[in-house]
Design a protein around this motif. Structure first.
Motif, mmCIF file in Angstrom:
data_model
loop_
_atom_site.group_PDB
_atom_site.id
_atom_site.type_symbol
_atom_site.label_atom_id
_atom_site.label_comp_id
_atom_site.label_asym_id
_atom_site.label_seq_id
_atom_site.Cartn_x
_atom_site.Cartn_y
_atom_site.Cartn_z
ATOM 1 N N HIS A 591 52.596 40.254 27.629
ATOM 2 C CA HIS A 591 51.700 39.588 28.578
ATOM 3 C C HIS A 591 52.479 39.116 29.796
ATOM 4 C CE1 HIS A 591 48.445 39.835 25.765
ATOM 5 N NE2 HIS A 591 49.145 39.218 24.841
ATOM 6 N N HIS A 592 53.748 38.750 29.611
ATOM 7 C CA HIS A 592 54.586 38.323 30.738
ATOM 8 C C HIS A 592 54.687 39.455 31.762
ATOM 9 C CE1 HIS A 592 57.828 36.475 32.925
ATOM 10 N NE2 HIS A 592 58.613 37.535 32.688
ATOM 11 N N TYR A 593 55.002 40.665 31.286
ATOM 12 C CA TYR A 593 55.120 41.787 32.204
ATOM 13 C C TYR A 593 53.768 42.133 32.816
ATOM 14 C CZ TYR A 593 59.627 42.418 29.934
ATOM 15 O OH TYR A 593 60.886 42.237 29.457
ATOM 16 N N GLY A 594 52.743 42.035 32.032
ATOM 17 C CA GLY A 594 51.419 42.334 32.563
ATOM 18 C C GLY A 594 51.032 41.410 33.690
ATOM 19 N N ASN A 595 51.361 40.113 33.557
ATOM 20 C CA ASN A 595 51.028 39.164 34.613
ATOM 21 C C ASN A 595 51.826 39.428 35.877
ATOM 22 O OD1 ASN A 595 49.029 37.727 33.373
ATOM 23 N ND2 ASN A 595 50.393 36.171 32.526
ATOM 24 N N ILE A 596 53.084 39.883 35.716
ATOM 25 C CA ILE A 596 53.878 40.208 36.898
ATOM 26 C C ILE A 596 53.204 41.326 37.679
ATOM 27 C CG2 ILE A 596 56.046 41.253 37.648
ATOM 28 C CD1 ILE A 596 57.434 39.649 35.500
ATOM 29 N N ALA A 597 52.787 42.390 36.969
ATOM 30 C CA ALA A 597 52.107 43.486 37.643
ATOM 31 C C ALA A 597 50.796 43.020 38.266
ATOM 32 C CB ALA A 597 51.862 44.630 36.659
ATOM 33 N N ALA A 598 50.049 42.190 37.545
ATOM 34 C CA ALA A 598 48.774 41.713 38.072
ATOM 35 C C ALA A 598 48.973 40.867 39.315
ATOM 36 C CB ALA A 598 48.037 40.926 36.989
ATOM 37 N N ASP A 599 49.979 39.982 39.298
ATOM 38 C CA ASP A 599 50.248 39.157 40.473
ATOM 39 C C ASP A 599 50.621 40.017 41.669
ATOM 40 O OD1 ASP A 599 49.715 36.926 39.042
ATOM 41 O OD2 ASP A 599 51.814 36.323 38.746
ATOM 42 N N LEU A 600 51.416 41.049 41.432
ATOM 43 C CA LEU A 600 51.814 41.942 42.516
ATOM 44 C C LEU A 600 50.598 42.643 43.098
ATOM 45 C CD1 LEU A 600 54.015 43.216 44.181
ATOM 46 C CD2 LEU A 600 54.483 44.805 42.321
ATOM 47 N N GLU A 601 49.682 43.080 42.230
ATOM 48 C CA GLU A 601 48.475 43.740 42.707
ATOM 49 C C GLU A 601 47.593 42.784 43.507
ATOM 50 O OE1 GLU A 601 46.892 45.213 39.083
ATOM 51 O OE2 GLU A 601 48.681 46.404 38.670
ATOM 52 N N ASP A 603 48.601 40.176 45.199
ATOM 53 C CA ASP A 603 49.266 39.969 46.484
ATOM 54 C C ASP A 603 48.956 41.102 47.443
ATOM 55 O OD1 ASP A 603 50.368 37.573 45.844
ATOM 56 O OD2 ASP A 603 52.354 38.353 45.345
ATOM 57 N N LEU A 604 49.034 42.334 46.926
ATOM 58 C CA LEU A 604 48.758 43.490 47.778
ATOM 59 C C LEU A 604 47.319 43.478 48.277
ATOM 60 C CD1 LEU A 604 50.584 46.440 45.964
ATOM 61 C CD2 LEU A 604 51.127 45.454 48.181
ATOM 62 N N ILE A 605 46.400 43.201 47.379
ATOM 63 C CA ILE A 605 44.987 43.197 47.770
ATOM 64 C C ILE A 605 44.735 42.150 48.843
ATOM 65 C CG2 ILE A 605 42.654 42.685 46.942
ATOM 66 C CD1 ILE A 605 43.454 43.935 44.271
ATOM 67 N N TYR A 606 45.291 40.966 48.645
ATOM 68 C CA TYR A 606 45.074 39.890 49.617
ATOM 69 C C TYR A 606 45.652 40.251 50.983
ATOM 70 C CZ TYR A 606 44.648 35.049 51.228
ATOM 71 O OH TYR A 606 44.300 33.919 51.909
ATOM 72 N N ALA A 607 46.872 40.824 50.982
ATOM 73 C CA ALA A 607 47.499 41.206 52.247
ATOM 74 C C ALA A 607 46.758 42.347 52.917
ATOM 75 C CB ALA A 607 48.959 41.587 51.998
ATOM 76 N N LEU A 608 46.332 43.329 52.134
ATOM 77 C CA LEU A 608 45.654 44.494 52.703
ATOM 78 C C LEU A 608 44.277 44.133 53.255
ATOM 79 C CD1 LEU A 608 46.713 47.102 50.019
ATOM 80 C CD2 LEU A 608 47.401 47.100 52.418
ATOM 81 N N LYS A 609 43.591 43.224 52.587
ATOM 82 C CA LYS A 609 42.302 42.788 53.128
ATOM 83 C C LYS A 609 42.483 42.057 54.455
ATOM 84 C CE LYS A 609 39.645 42.553 48.827
ATOM 85 N NZ LYS A 609 38.910 41.680 47.878
ATOM 86 N N SER A 610 43.562 41.288 54.564
ATOM 87 C CA SER A 610 43.862 40.650 55.843
ATOM 88 C C SER A 610 44.170 41.698 56.909
ATOM 89 C CB SER A 610 45.044 39.684 55.696
ATOM 90 O OG SER A 610 44.743 38.639 54.808
#
Length: 821
Positions: A591-601, A603-610
């Motif tokens: 779950h630790h690794y999964g959350n890292i990937a989810a957080d990265l995704e 971040d990308l979504i938030y930046a790309l929408k901006s």
């Protein structure tokens, strides 16, 4: 008084007396008082007595100045003298007296300026810096006007020395970064130094040029106003032309070595000033648009082979090439041929290069190759052939050479050239470039962190260079994309987009980035679009990220861009899942690794929408569409990850049963990336595990992969690698195949099915491709670079055995070499 001051002056002639004299109470103030007398109060005396009194007073003043000058030579005396306000005030007044006294005063200031600790008090002294400029100008003009008067040789020599020392003092005061702007903006300084360049002689011109060079060296505040200072550029160009004419004249052999050295030094310093102009990104386009600087730079680069001036001009050309809009003008000016000639003559071994000139030539080609219009000229001129020997070296130059070749190969017109991607020679080039990808990725992360790397300092490469190179690499075949699909690259590209548009953007730096760097942001979006499409071929797939020791942070100053509610929720889930298991085993970290990937995704979504909603006028519609496509895929991934997490929570009770088996898996020389999803989520029928079948056509695959075996030795990654499962489709519309990924230590990812037969019927002769993660379609062949090994086979069997145990025997262990297809 005259004799008393003369006696003190005599005592200062030896350094042994300094300690006693400076410790004598009131000594410095007394000398300063005598030296600073610009007029003498004469009592009621006869004219003869009055004249004699004034003469002796002038001699006293001269002796006092000499005494202070002698004391200022001692290293330990400089701070004490400079801290005495009366001495500095006296020196400022002395600079307006007759030339003999001025020489002593300006020499004293020059001595004090040799100590950096004195800079602040010298600059703060009212009228001192302006007085130095005045001495340089007046002494220079005096020498120029008295060249033919032999009766005034002594005075002329004093004036020449005073001019040189004044310029040297200004140069010393300009060395510190914090002082450059202060000296540059002081009244009359630029005019005085320009006067010395035009009318001065000898060493004074060298010191004047050095002072002007110091104004622009690291002084980014001065570079723009210096370029636009009235008459300054014309003065510098005239200086370069004049010294060139003097060096090429017929009587050059008649000149002594000192004169030749001075001329070469002046020319080199003048070229260094042009280099400083080009070092400011906002100057690069105006420098070329002027039309008078570029021809001079090219001429010196082509003709000057004896001095350092050529190195300065080539460095300036390299920096001017950082601006893509300068490319056409640089090519038209003839800059390409001399630089390629220098690089060719230097040879393919950087360790044998003399000086830094060849290195700047490689940088010039790298910068120029980033211009869309310049690439066809570079390719036709043979730049790839010139740089390709550098690609195989473990050297800093291989980084720049690989980037230049990458930009050229990625250009659309290259598809119609001998270097089209499908040609064997291009394949060989890509394999050589492949070895430099870690350096390119490191360059991106280092640039975002504001630090240098192996062989280069921060600021040498622009952000656009590393981001643009990764964007170009992402357009290459999949085996290149595979090296780029790491959290460091994805997060780094997202960091570029975030700095451009999130919350109004950030301030840029000397390498670019921030709200004003629309080019780097656009390239980052293009690279992300290619890489995310590679990771998520369609919206029904989940995203795969490798996790290397938690190295997902690309900047210590990076800030969270996910909305607080989502971030907190993610962190809470992470803490809950991580604390659920007390043992430090792989099951406890999933779950630790999964959350890292989810957080990265997120971040990308938030930046790309901006980015999509950015009102920047230079953001293209094509880049906005790319950003939208990335968001769609990432949104689909997050939805599937949420379903996956619910499934994992329901199966936590089974984790402890397999702890020892998971620990054993971590010791295998293969890194396994997998999770078992819900069958309902994957739309797999319950009977999707048919019997084993092994086809003998695998021999062709192994034969095709012999070249990869020869050039690549597998080093298996013992680091835990985390991914979520992906789908691969049968050709012909059959049911999807559930797959997972095995990653070797070289980072190559083998996509294999949980069902060792892949669901293939006994009469099905299709061959599995480990790169595509599916059976080959008609006309396709497996990627020969993905060679199955016994180590991979062992790891594969271990995964299937674990699955069989976890599901109560509802899976089959594969026969030996079942996946060697």
């Amino acid at each position: 008084r005259e004799y008393a001051v003369e006696c003190i002056r005599s005592l200062t002639a030896t350094e042994e007396s300094d300690a006693f004299l400076v410790k004598c109470r009131g000594m410095l103030d007394c000398l300063a008082g005598i030296a600073g007398l610009d007029c003498v109060e004469v009592p009621s005396l006869s004219p003869r007595q009055s004249t004699l009194y004034k003469t002796r007073a002038s001699k006293s003043r001269l002796h006092a100045c000499i005494a202070i000058m002698n004391l200022s030579c001692g290293k330990t005396n400089k701070p004490l003298i400079a801290s005495t306000a009366s001495v500095l005030a006296a020196l400022a007044r002395v600079l307006n007296l007759p030339i003999e006294v001025v020489l002593k005063g300006v020499t004293c200031v020059k001595n004090l300026s040799n100590a950096d600790v004195n800079d602040a008090v010298l600059l703060a002294c009212d009228g001192l810096v302006t007085g130095l400029g005045g001495v340089a100008r007046s002494a220079c003009l005096f020498v120029a006007n008295q060249q033919d008067d032999e009766n005034k040789n002594s005075i002329r020599d004093c004036a020449q020395t005073a001019c040189t020392n004044a310029c040297l003092a200004l140069m010393n005061l300009s060395i510190s970064k914090s002082n450059k702007y202060t000296v540059f903006k002081s009244t009359g300084i630029m005019e005085s130094l320009m006067c010395v360049l035009e009318h001065g002689v000898g060493e004074a011109r060298v010191k004047a040029c050095s002072a002007l060079s110091e104004f622009g060296h690291y002084g980014y505040t001065n570079k723009i106003p210096m370029l636009h200072y009235p008459g300054f550029v014309q003065c510098i160009l005239k200086l370069i032309h004049n010294e060139d004419d003097n060096n090429s004249s017929n009587d050059v052999e008649m000149k002594n070595e000192a004169e030749v050295a001075i001329q070469q030094a002046v020319r080199t310093k003048a070229c260094s000033i042009l280099w400083s102009f080009a070092a400011e990104s906002k100057n690069q386009v105006p420098v070329v648009e002027r039309g008078d600087i570029l021809p001079v730079l090219v001429q010196v680069a082509r003709e000057d082979t004896q001095t350092e001036a050529r190195f300065k001009c080539i460095a300036a050309l390299t920096l001017l090439a950082e601006s893509p809009c300068n490319a056409t003008a640089l090519l038209q000016a003839g800059s390409l041929a001399p630089l390629m000639s220098i690089l060719s003559e230097s040879g393919p071994d950087p360790t044998r290069w003399t000086g830094q000139t060849p290195s700047w030539c490689v940088g010039f080609l790298m910068n120029l190759s980033q211009s869309f219009d310049a690439v066809p000229y570079l390719r036709d001129a043979g730049v790839i052939e010139l740089l390709s020997p550098l690609l195989t070296l473990d050297h800093y130059q291989s980084l720049k050479a690989a980037m230049a070749c990458t930009f050229i190969l990625a250009h659309p017109t290259t598809a119609k050239s001998p270097y089209a991607l499908q040609t064997p020679q291009t394949y060989d080039l890509l394999r050589q470039i492949e070895t430099t990808i870690p350096k390119i990725v490191s360059l991106l992360t280092n640039t975002l962190q504001g630090k240098g790397g192996a062989g280069y300092k921060y600021g040498v490469f622009t952000l656009r260079s590393s981001v643009g190179c990764i964007a170009a690499l992402s357009s290459f075949p999949d085996f290149i994309k595979g090296y780029l699909c790491t959290p460091a690259v994805i997060a780094g590209l997202g960091r570029v987009v975030r700095g451009f548009c999130v919350n109004g953007g950030e301030n840029g730096s000397i390498v670019g980035g921030g709200r004003d760097d629309v080019v780097s942001a656009g390239l980052a979006v293009q690279a992300l679009h290619s890489l995310i499409r590679y990771l998520i071929p369609n919206e029904s797939c989940t995203l795969f990220f490798s996790y290397y020791g938690g190295n997902t942070t690309v900047s210590q100053q990076s800030t969270t861009t996910t909305p607080p509610q989502s971030r907190n929720k993610s962190n809470n889930n992470h803490n809950h899942n991580h604390n659920h298991s007390s043992s430090n085993h792989r099951g406890g970290h999933q779950h630790h690794y999964g959350n890292i990937a989810a957080d990265l995704e997120r971040d990308l979504i938030y930046a790309l929408k901006s980015y999509i909603t950015s009102d920047h006028s230079d953001v293209t519609d094509g880049d906005r569409e790319c950003a939208k496509g990335i968001v769609v895929r990432l949104d689909s991934v997050l939805g599937q990850q949420q379903q996956q997490q619910e499934f994992d929570n329901n199966n936590n009770s089974n984790n402890n049963h397999h702890d020892q088996q998971e620990v054993a898996m971590q010791q295998q020389p293969i890194s396994v990336s997998h999770q078992i999803p819900s069958l309902s989520t994957m739309n797999l029928p319950a009977t999707a595990l048919p019997r084993a079948f092994h086809h003998s056509s695998s021999s062709n695959h192994h034969q095709a992969g012999s070249h990869a075996h020869h050039t690549h030795h597998h080093h298996y990654n013992h680091q835990p690698t985390m991914s979520l499962p992906r789908h691969a489709q049968y050709s012909g519309g059959a049911a999807p195949i559930l797959t997972f990924i095995l990653t070797d230590r070289a980072g190559r990812r083998f996509t294999v099915p949980y069902d060792f037969s892949g669901g293939r019927a006994f009469n099905d002769y299709r061959v599995w491709c480990y790169r595509r993660g599916r059976f080959c379609c008609p006309g396709e062949i497996p990627d020969s670079n993905y060679v199955w090994t016994p180590e991979l086979q062992a790891a594969y069997e271990a995964v299937l055995n674990r699955r069989k145990t976890a599901h109560g025997g509802h899976s089959y262990a594969p026969p030996e070499n079942a996946m060697s297809m």
